[in-house]
Design a protein around this motif. Structure first.
Motif, PDB file in Angstrom:
ATOM      1  N   ILE A 319      25.588  34.245  36.829  1.00 41.49           N
ATOM      2  CA  ILE A 319      26.490  33.833  37.902  1.00 41.49           C
ATOM      3  C   ILE A 319      27.675  34.791  37.894  1.00 41.49           C
ATOM      4  CG2 ILE A 319      27.958  32.017  38.842  1.00 41.49           C
ATOM      5  CD1 ILE A 319      26.242  29.986  37.384  1.00 41.49           C
ATOM      6  N   ARG A 320      27.927  35.449  39.010  1.00 45.78           N
ATOM      7  CA  ARG A 320      29.075  36.346  39.146  1.00 45.78           C
ATOM      8  C   ARG A 320      29.886  35.908  40.367  1.00 45.78           C
ATOM      9  NH1 ARG A 320      25.039  41.412  38.959  1.00 45.78           N
ATOM     10  NH2 ARG A 320      24.389  41.247  36.766  1.00 45.78           N
ATOM     11  N   THR A 321      31.173  35.779  40.185  1.00 46.24           N
ATOM     12  CA  THR A 321      32.041  35.359  41.290  1.00 46.24           C
ATOM     13  C   THR A 321      33.208  36.318  41.415  1.00 46.24           C
ATOM     14  OG1 THR A 321      33.382  33.923  39.874  1.00 46.24           O
ATOM     15  CG2 THR A 321      31.436  32.944  40.906  1.00 46.24           C
ATOM     16  N   ASN A 322      33.708  36.456  42.635  1.00 45.70           N
ATOM     17  CA  ASN A 322      34.888  37.274  42.895  1.00 45.70           C
ATOM     18  C   ASN A 322      35.741  36.576  43.949  1.00 45.70           C
ATOM     19  OD1 ASN A 322      36.218  40.065  42.477  1.00 45.70           O
ATOM     20  ND2 ASN A 322      36.148  39.861  44.702  1.00 45.70           N
ATOM     21  N   TYR A 323      37.033  36.464  43.644  1.00 45.59           N
ATOM     22  CA  TYR A 323      37.957  35.782  44.551  1.00 45.59           C
ATOM     23  C   TYR A 323      39.151  36.690  44.791  1.00 45.59           C
ATOM     24  CZ  TYR A 323      41.195  32.240  46.332  1.00 45.59           C
ATOM     25  OH  TYR A 323      42.091  31.528  47.097  1.00 45.59           O
ATOM     26  N   GLN A 324      39.428  36.989  46.058  1.00 44.95           N
ATOM     27  CA  GLN A 324      40.556  37.847  46.424  1.00 44.95           C
ATOM     28  C   GLN A 324      41.305  37.178  47.569  1.00 44.95           C
ATOM     29  OE1 GLN A 324      39.572  41.968  46.947  1.00 44.95           O
ATOM     30  NE2 GLN A 324      41.701  42.585  47.223  1.00 44.95           N
ATOM     31  N   PRO A 325      42.278  36.302  47.223  1.00 44.97           N
ATOM     32  CA  PRO A 325      42.985  35.557  48.277  1.00 44.97           C
ATOM     33  C   PRO A 325      43.871  36.440  49.134  1.00 44.97           C
ATOM     34  CG  PRO A 325      43.971  35.160  46.118  1.00 44.97           C
ATOM     35  CD  PRO A 325      42.714  35.937  45.880  1.00 44.97           C
ATOM     36  N   PHE A 326      44.376  37.547  48.566  1.00 44.92           N
ATOM     37  CA  PHE A 326      45.136  38.524  49.340  1.00 44.92           C
ATOM     38  C   PHE A 326      44.961  39.876  48.670  1.00 44.92           C
ATOM     39  CE2 PHE A 326      47.836  35.994  46.592  1.00 44.92           C
ATOM     40  CZ  PHE A 326      48.479  36.941  45.802  1.00 44.92           C
ATOM     41  N   ASP A 327      45.421  40.925  49.355  1.00 45.73           N
ATOM     42  CA  ASP A 327      45.096  42.282  48.922  1.00 45.73           C
ATOM     43  C   ASP A 327      45.563  42.588  47.503  1.00 45.73           C
ATOM     44  OD1 ASP A 327      43.891  42.756  51.319  1.00 45.73           O
ATOM     45  OD2 ASP A 327      45.597  43.819  52.214  1.00 45.73           O
ATOM     46  N   ALA A 328      46.675  42.019  47.088  1.00 42.05           N
ATOM     47  CA  ALA A 328      47.267  42.401  45.803  1.00 42.05           C
ATOM     48  C   ALA A 328      46.592  41.734  44.611  1.00 42.05           C
ATOM     49  CB  ALA A 328      48.755  42.071  45.792  1.00 42.05           C
ATOM     50  N   LEU A 329      45.829  40.663  44.839  1.00 41.97           N
ATOM     51  CA  LEU A 329      45.274  39.889  43.729  1.00 41.97           C
ATOM     52  C   LEU A 329      43.762  39.774  43.845  1.00 41.97           C
ATOM     53  CD1 LEU A 329      45.629  37.992  41.253  1.00 41.97           C
ATOM     54  CD2 LEU A 329      45.840  36.106  42.894  1.00 41.97           C
ATOM     55  N   SER A 330      43.066  40.020  42.747  1.00 43.99           N
ATOM     56  CA  SER A 330      41.623  39.769  42.688  1.00 43.99           C
ATOM     57  C   SER A 330      41.292  39.151  41.343  1.00 43.99           C
ATOM     58  CB  SER A 330      40.820  41.059  42.894  1.00 43.99           C
ATOM     59  OG  SER A 330      41.019  41.964  41.829  1.00 43.99           O
ATOM     60  N   LEU A 331      40.346  38.238  41.360  1.00 44.21           N
ATOM     61  CA  LEU A 331      39.943  37.512  40.161  1.00 44.21           C
ATOM     62  C   LEU A 331      38.427  37.422  40.152  1.00 44.21           C
ATOM     63  CD1 LEU A 331      40.821  35.671  37.724  1.00 44.21           C
ATOM     64  CD2 LEU A 331      40.655  33.741  39.326  1.00 44.21           C
ATOM     65  N   SER A 332      37.802  37.812  39.031  1.00 39.35           N
ATOM     66  CA  SER A 332      36.351  37.723  38.930  1.00 39.35           C
ATOM     67  C   SER A 332      35.975  37.011  37.637  1.00 39.35           C
ATOM     68  CB  SER A 332      35.709  39.111  38.965  1.00 39.35           C
ATOM     69  OG  SER A 332      36.018  39.861  37.804  1.00 39.35           O
ATOM     70  N   LEU A 333      34.900  36.233  37.711  1.00 44.33           N
ATOM     71  CA  LEU A 333      34.374  35.509  36.555  1.00 44.33           C
ATOM     72  C   LEU A 333      32.863  35.664  36.547  1.00 44.33           C
ATOM     73  CD1 LEU A 333      34.833  33.576  34.147  1.00 44.33           C
ATOM     74  CD2 LEU A 333      34.469  31.680  35.759  1.00 44.33           C
ATOM     75  N   ASN A 334      32.347  36.249  35.468  1.00 45.65           N
ATOM     76  CA  ASN A 334      30.906  36.458  35.317  1.00 45.65           C
ATOM     77  C   ASN A 334      30.410  35.677  34.105  1.00 45.65           C
ATOM     78  OD1 ASN A 334      31.198  38.305  37.413  1.00 45.65           O
ATOM     79  ND2 ASN A 334      31.252  40.063  36.041  1.00 45.65           N
ATOM     80  N   VAL A 335      29.309  34.952  34.286  1.00 44.44           N
ATOM     81  CA  VAL A 335      28.720  34.170  33.199  1.00 44.44           C
ATOM     82  C   VAL A 335      27.239  34.490  33.119  1.00 44.44           C
ATOM     83  CG1 VAL A 335      28.284  31.864  32.283  1.00 44.44           C
ATOM     84  CG2 VAL A 335      30.383  32.305  33.552  1.00 44.44           C
ATOM     85  N   GLU A 336      26.764  34.796  31.895  1.00 41.91           N
ATOM     86  CA  GLU A 336      25.340  35.046  31.674  1.00 41.91           C
ATOM     87  C   GLU A 336      24.864  34.229  30.476  1.00 41.91           C
ATOM     88  OE1 GLU A 336      23.942  39.007  31.374  1.00 41.91           O
ATOM     89  OE2 GLU A 336      24.706  39.634  33.346  1.00 41.91           O
TER      90      GLU A 336
END
Length: 515
Positions: A319-336
């Motif tokens: 499971i790989r996720t990426n969240y970027q609510p606005f240009d300056a911030l990005s957050l990703s969480l990967n689980v294997e």
């Protein structure tokens, strides 16, 4: 004992000239490291555990033919000040290589490759130990082309790759080539080399649908084939894979494939023992990707590996996720998460009646990896990055067995499982009475394990002038283990957060010269 070697100084220079020369130089020096040894009678003393070492890497490349071709070279050097200590280490290690690429017909076709050489020097003990390492395996009992030479004080090897193909124009793409690494090749003083004594032939054929329709934007089907030989001439594996990818009209995509490894032999599996036959093994995978241009996107994946006679199976979920609510911030969480069963996992080698006895077992190996990344840009010139990855792996063994015929066609003829009259346990040690005469023939420790590692780093970046940057880095890591009988997620805090941690602080500066 220090967990890391201190870098006394390091510098890197790189750039490209107007007439097509690319140049890079890296130089670093690490210092002597000492362990503190305390004893009741002799007090405290220090003993050297790592020598003063110099590392040097340089790379040069020249573009020509309107940048359709290039030729380049690389040279590395590792020199250690051993001062009579460390018979197991190389005094010096040098590698060099030349690579090239030529493109033609509007870069639709290409030919590229490289040739590499290595030369390591050291004491007889150091070079003998290098020959014995798993990546070289000169001690392999059924090898006729390599053998241990205890009098050698140097080792010289070679390797390379050549490839030709088509990567543009029309719907068809293809390539074919070969890779080779001689048994004597050694790159690990400043690089990384997993295996030697290998010749690989490969070929790939792809067909692309590049004109969008109402259902998809583009699609691709690929067929891959490869064969693996050693320098003795043995065919060790034949591999095939058919895979496909489609990008849907809504920007979602699907990737799937199936592969097969047949005629599978492993020269390295028994750690110096004879070639070992692996079962014919198939694998399949399926990945679904959502639209990564959205604020939230994800990937769901599953892969499975299975073999003849159910010798080995593995299921892996991603499971790989990426969240970027606005240009300056990005957050990703990967689980294997992976769950592996293998009836022939190597355990150890011992002796029985003056003959080598290779011990295997059926392992269940569960692995969980979680990776968190956070990036925040305060301004275009100032940013903060965080990376954290806990890694958990647990292995439990059952059906312990030993090799009978390493190249037999059936698993039932390759191994023999210990019965209740042959194996007993005492203080976490297995006692073996193989011939059931009431006398212990040999013993070995319980191979069960539980391993956890946590790696994190925090990086602050400041681009103080265009193209030139300062980096402030804090890295923290810890390693721990607990009872393998516990569940995979049990006692994670004890295994990771309460274990002694190693902290590293770095400052890195770059300066770009403008012309």
């Amino acid at each position: 004992e220090p967990q890391n070697t201190r870098i006394l100084g390091a510098a890197k220079f790189s750039g490209k000239t107007k007439n097509g020369w690319s140049i890079g130089v890296l130089e670093s020096v690490t210092g002597n490291e000492f362990a503190e040894i305390r004893s009741a009678n002799n007090g405290t003393r220090k003993e050297i555990v790592a020598p003063l070492t110099n590392y040097f890497v340089t790379r040069i490349q020249k573009d020509f033919n309107q940048r359709n071709s290039f030729i380049g070279g690389i040279f590395t050097a590792t020199n250690r000040h051993l001062n009579g200590d460390f018979n197991e280490l190389h005094n010096a290690a040098y590698t060099g290589g030349v690579d090239f690429q030529h493109n033609w017909n509007n870069r639709a076709y290409y030919l590229d490759g490289n040739i590499i050489m290595s030369h390591v020097l050291g004491s007889k003990e150091a070079i003998t130990q290098t020959q014995n390492t798993l990546r070289h395996n000169f001690q392999r009992v059924d090898a006729t082309h390599v053998s241990i030479d205890p009098n050698k004080t140097s080792l010289t090897g070679s390797g390379g790759r050549v490839e030709i193909g088509k990567n543009g124009g029309g719907n068809w793409r293809f390539n074919a080539g070969a890779i080779w690494r001689s048994p004597e090749l050694e790159l690990n003083d400043v690089g990384f080399l997993r295996r030697t004594d290998e010749i690989i032939q490969f070929g790939n054929l792809n067909y692309l649908w590049q004109v969008p329709t109402k259902n998809y934007r583009n699609a691709q089907v690929s067929f891959e084939q490869s064969t693996f030989y050693d320098f003795q001439g043995n065919l060790n594996r034949t591999r095939f894979e058919l895979n496909g990818r489609i990008n849907l009209i809504n920007n979602w995509s699907i990737r799937t494939g199936y592969g097969l490894s047949a005629n599978f032999y492993d020269n390295f599996f028994l750690r110096g023992g004879p070639r070992f036959r692996r079962p014919n093994t198939g694998f399949t995978y399926l990945f679904l990707n959502s639209d990564n241009s959205k604020m939230f996107s994800f990937t769901l994946g599953y892969s499975n590996r299975h073999s003849q006679e159910n010798v080995t199976t593995r299921d892996r979920f991603t499971i790989r996720t990426n969240y970027q609510p606005f240009d300056a911030l990005s957050l990703s969480l990967n689980v294997e998460y992976a769950n592996l069963y293998d009836a022939t996992q190597y355990v150890t080698e011992t002796n029985f009646n003056n003959n080598a006895r290779y011990i295997l077992g059926r392992i269940q190996n569960q692995t969980l990896t979680t990776t968190l990344r956070l990036n925040y840009s305060f301004t275009p010139n100032i940013s903060l990055q965080f990376y954290g990855q806990p890694f958990i792996s647990k292995g439990r063994f059952t059906n312990l067995n030993y090799i009978v015929n390493p190249t037999a066609a059936s698993i039932n003829d390759r191994i023999s499982i210990y019965n209740a009259n042959q194996i007993n346990t005492q203080n976490d040690t297995f006692l073996i009475d193989e011939n059931t005469d009431g006398i212990i023939d040999y013993s070995f420790s319980n191979p069960d394990f539980s391993f956890v590692q946590l790696q994190t780093n925090l990086v602050a970046r400041w681009e103080y002038i265009p193209g030139s940057e300062l980096f402030f880095v804090w890295a923290r890591g810890s390693v721990g283990s607990v009872d393998p009988a516990n569940e995979l997620l049990d006692s994670v805090s004890n295994q990771v957060f309460l274990e002694p941690a190693s902290d590293t602080f770095l400052i890195k500066a770059t300066y770009r010269f403008a012309r």
